[in-house]
Design an enzyme around this catalytic site. Sequence first.
Site, PDB file in Angstrom:
ATOM      1  N   SER A   1      -5.124   6.945   2.586  1.00  0.00           N
ATOM      2  CA  SER A   1      -5.964   6.563   1.443  1.00  0.00           C
ATOM      3  C   SER A   1      -5.327   5.406   0.693  1.00  0.00           C
ATOM      4  CB  SER A   1      -6.140   7.760   0.515  1.00  0.00           C
ATOM      5  OG  SER A   1      -4.881   8.206   0.051  1.00  0.00           O
ATOM      6  N   HIS A   2      -4.362   4.744   1.335  1.00  0.00           N
ATOM      7  CA  HIS A   2      -3.610   3.714   0.627  1.00  0.00           C
ATOM      8  C   HIS A   2      -4.275   2.359   0.744  1.00  0.00           C
ATOM      9  CE1 HIS A   2      -0.087   6.619   1.408  1.00  0.00           C
ATOM     10  NE2 HIS A   2      -0.830   6.996   0.401  1.00  0.00           N
ATOM     11  N   THR A   3      -4.973   2.030  -0.289  1.00  0.00           N
ATOM     12  CA  THR A   3      -5.693   0.783  -0.320  1.00  0.00           C
ATOM     13  C   THR A   3      -5.025  -0.088  -1.389  1.00  0.00           C
ATOM     14  OG1 THR A   3      -7.852  -0.048  -1.063  1.00  0.00           O
ATOM     15  CG2 THR A   3      -7.498   2.273  -1.381  1.00  0.00           C
ATOM     16  N   GLN A   4      -4.668  -1.308  -1.022  1.00  0.00           N
ATOM     17  CA  GLN A   4      -3.889  -2.149  -1.947  1.00  0.00           C
ATOM     18  C   GLN A   4      -4.419  -3.576  -2.045  1.00  0.00           C
ATOM     19  OE1 GLN A   4      -1.142   0.382  -1.608  1.00  0.00           O
ATOM     20  NE2 GLN A   4      -2.271   0.474   0.260  1.00  0.00           N
TER      21      GLN A   4
ATOM     22  N   GLN B   1      -3.064   0.206   5.009  1.00  0.00           N
ATOM     23  CA  GLN B   1      -1.861   0.862   5.504  1.00  0.00           C
ATOM     24  C   GLN B   1      -2.119   1.211   6.961  1.00  0.00           C
ATOM     25  OE1 GLN B   1       0.567   3.370   3.013  1.00  0.00           O
ATOM     26  NE2 GLN B   1       1.832   2.189   4.406  1.00  0.00           N
TER      27      GLN B   1
END
Lengths: 591, 244
Positions: free
Chosen positions: A517-520, A348
């Site tokens: 903390s947006h890990t995709q 992100q």
Amino acid sequence: MTIERPKADVVIVGLGWAGSVMAEELTRAGLNVVAIERGAWRDTSTDFPPAVDADELKWHTRRTMLQPMSVETTTFRNRMDQTAAPVRNWSAFQYGWNVGGAGTHWAGMSWRFTPWDLQVASQTRERYGDAFTDSLNLQLQDWGMSYDELEPYYDRFERIAGTSGIAGNIKGEIQAGGNPFEGPRSRDYPTPPLKDSHWMSKFRETTQNMGYHPFTIPAGNLSQAYVNPLGVNMGPCTYCGFCDFHGCGNFSKSSPQACILPVLMRRPNFTVLTETEVLHAVKHEDGKTAKGVRFVTKEGEEGFQPADVVVITAFQMDNVRLMLLSGVGEAYDPVSHTGTVGRNYNYQTCSSVTGFFDGEHMNPFIGGGALAVQIDDFNGDNFDHTGLGFIGGAGIMGYSTDGRPIQRMDNLRPGTKRWGSEWKSGYARDYGSNGTIFCQGTSMPVRDAYLDLDPTYKDRHGQPLMRMTFDWNKNDRDMCSYVTDRAVEIMREVGGSDIIVDNQADKSWNPYMQTSSHTQGGAVIGADPTTSALNTYCQSWDVHNVFVVGASAFPANAGYNPTVTVGALAVRAAQAIHQTYVNNPGPLVDA
Amino acid sequence: MNRREALFSLGLAAAVAPLAAKGVKAEELNGFPTATAQNPDHLPVPARRGGEYVVLRDETDRNTVKAVFDRLIPADDHGPAASEAGCIEFLDDQLAGTYGSGAALYLEGPLDPANEEAIMGMPQFLSTPRQRYEIGLKALEAYAQTTDGVAFAALSPDRIDEILTGLEAGEIDLGPEIHAGAFFELMLQNAREGYLSDPIYGGNKDMAGWKMIGFPGARYDYRPYIDRRGEALNLTPVSLIPQD
Ligand SMILES: Cc1cc2nc3c(=O)[nH]c(=O)nc-3n(C[C@H](O)[C@H](O)[C@H](O)COP(=O)(O)OP(=O)(O)OC[C@H]3O[C@@H](n4cnc5c(N)ncnc54)[C@H](O)[C@@H]3O)c2cc1C
Ligand code: SF4
């Protein structure tokens, strides 16, 4: 000693948001469900009443509710020619653990993705042409389904979670005050929007005057009392400001604890094993299906849980890791460009712009996890990218999430010393008089950003850690600097002085420097088994009784937080399992 | 030796405790747990007050850390010095617990310091915060004895400021075992945590740190105030310590 448990219809790995939604749908349909959660039981009344929750040191600084790195960490490198190192200390990787997962201590920003986000590849080609799309050098791919197909499941999750907001588009009709760029909704939010803080009202007025379209963001912090479709009561948010990283003692924040567990736990066909970690799924000899999962209890006893269906909802990183450890699907290799598990890792792209307002009282301690006003004029494909050289964009928000004094102690005018009397007078002057604009942007996949198992480092059970290979790509950097410039213009217009700009994409990525903390990605859905690990029901193309739900499913990231999309995918997968799969086990989509 | 044995042999058995904090056993839950007592591991644990120091037992260590903390946060018009606000007791308490023992950290080797620092953008350690203080404070004292011929705590405020500035800039060498810049950051972080966290943890006495900036503390309901625009609310801070 090995514990052999009675067979379940479904075993669920990880009881966070996705696991709870799954378990609720499946037990309501009558299936016998066992969930295995490596953390402890957590409940609102006994774990985070207001007299316990308002504690920054414990919950935010020491992150007492998050998964410690000693339980499991990730290794990381920017490029394939480097040796990855383990993330040893608290960083941007903020994984949940304990019943409720990260759903217990998330902020509650409750977004749907836009129709464009789900069809980036085809819509970019259609609007800007092949030459432009190819010149981006991205590994773009569609999700294999449209926004309209996902809409009913978005709606279901929002009703369960209880979401306050104001609709911008109901069945194609644009609504005053809402986000005119959002995809068509079947109906309005369950509860009205939250109120503005002082900083939000300044941001709203300025962006309105600049010709943009400000709206209150959808929040899992409830604006008023609400009873969800499961019959659970939620109370109004008190704007306490101890929200993200903390639990909510008021039953006001959407979380598995507040919204689902009170009902789920009372169903006789549901069981949860707490403080028990799943090591991996075990396949039948023919490799076509899984027969259950192997686990280890806190006391070190190993065991086996047989089940007809294995659902992995262990958060993005662990979803991918458990697939690799279980041999479900083929590992991605960026060199030969084969395999799908680990492919399309994405993050992100974020930046922030802070300004100072002499002598003005912002009262930052009045906050809520998702208390913000946003414009989407520069998000997704809402603006013309012709000639810009990149795709995607970011939401630009003026937010009031918290006034935590330890967290903000370096949030001072540029040049202020960080210690001594100068720091003290600087902090006394600046704590209550600044405002921040946050840009939360898209992240597009490239061929050499991926996940695999680390060759060196192991977890406490001796299993390899996940290794992440990632850096910002050109599209992410160009997009982020364009959008950040727009935020700076807004800050100038609002009248902030001594402006500080933190553009995370202007230096190499590393986990200690991020604010997202947006890990995709890594186990993505799609219509094509050569480029996706799962079909759009989150079912493994290779092992048809394994379903994997989480942000691991996103082939690219939108300029929004992930959870409502994770919730929608969970509802959709759960309904496919009990309506179709259990009656006729096999691939739900032909490869 | 595996990690678990290594921890026990260092006398840091407490390091593994928080991971097994709750309940005695891995549990099978059917039905909603009916216990209504608050879970002990989620209650704030007040810092020990007035008793013996647990980690900072050595008087020289204590004097050194006090000398540092009181320059990082000196007494002035904006409030008391760090030590007057209880930051030394705060630090001792934190180092005696799971924070000090690095219970949350990943401390498995191998560690290649140069590579890890390059990749992570900051130095990485296999030692715990407690161990880093234990050797860091000794090194600061040795540094003062070598360069100035007196105890660190006997240095003038200006001289301490000079040393702290040098540590912050990474220009002072405290020996091969210590990353001086990182040790400075650790002390700065902890001093300010003690000054700004809830008084229940031993620092922020009389909520002096919160009064300095105008933070109302552990309040939980601002519904009466959210509609007020840009006004000074002058709310008296409250803490988690129950009022009689
Ligand atoms: C501080 C913070 C703020 C956030 N704010 C927002 C926000 O505002 N908006 C938003 O959309 N998102 C936000 N997020 C992200 C959001 O919390 C996650 O997207 C969401 O919780 C993911 O749900 P999940 O079910 O995939 O995973 P989780 O809710 O994390 O659940 C996974 C569970 O699996 C368990 N588990 C993992 N491995 C195993 C194993 N091997 N065996 C057994 N159990 C296992 C974990 O302990 C955990 O309980 C935030 C996250 C954090 C940390
Ligand atoms: S801000 Fe609102 S939703 Fe968040 S913890 Fe406080 S009361 Fe709960």
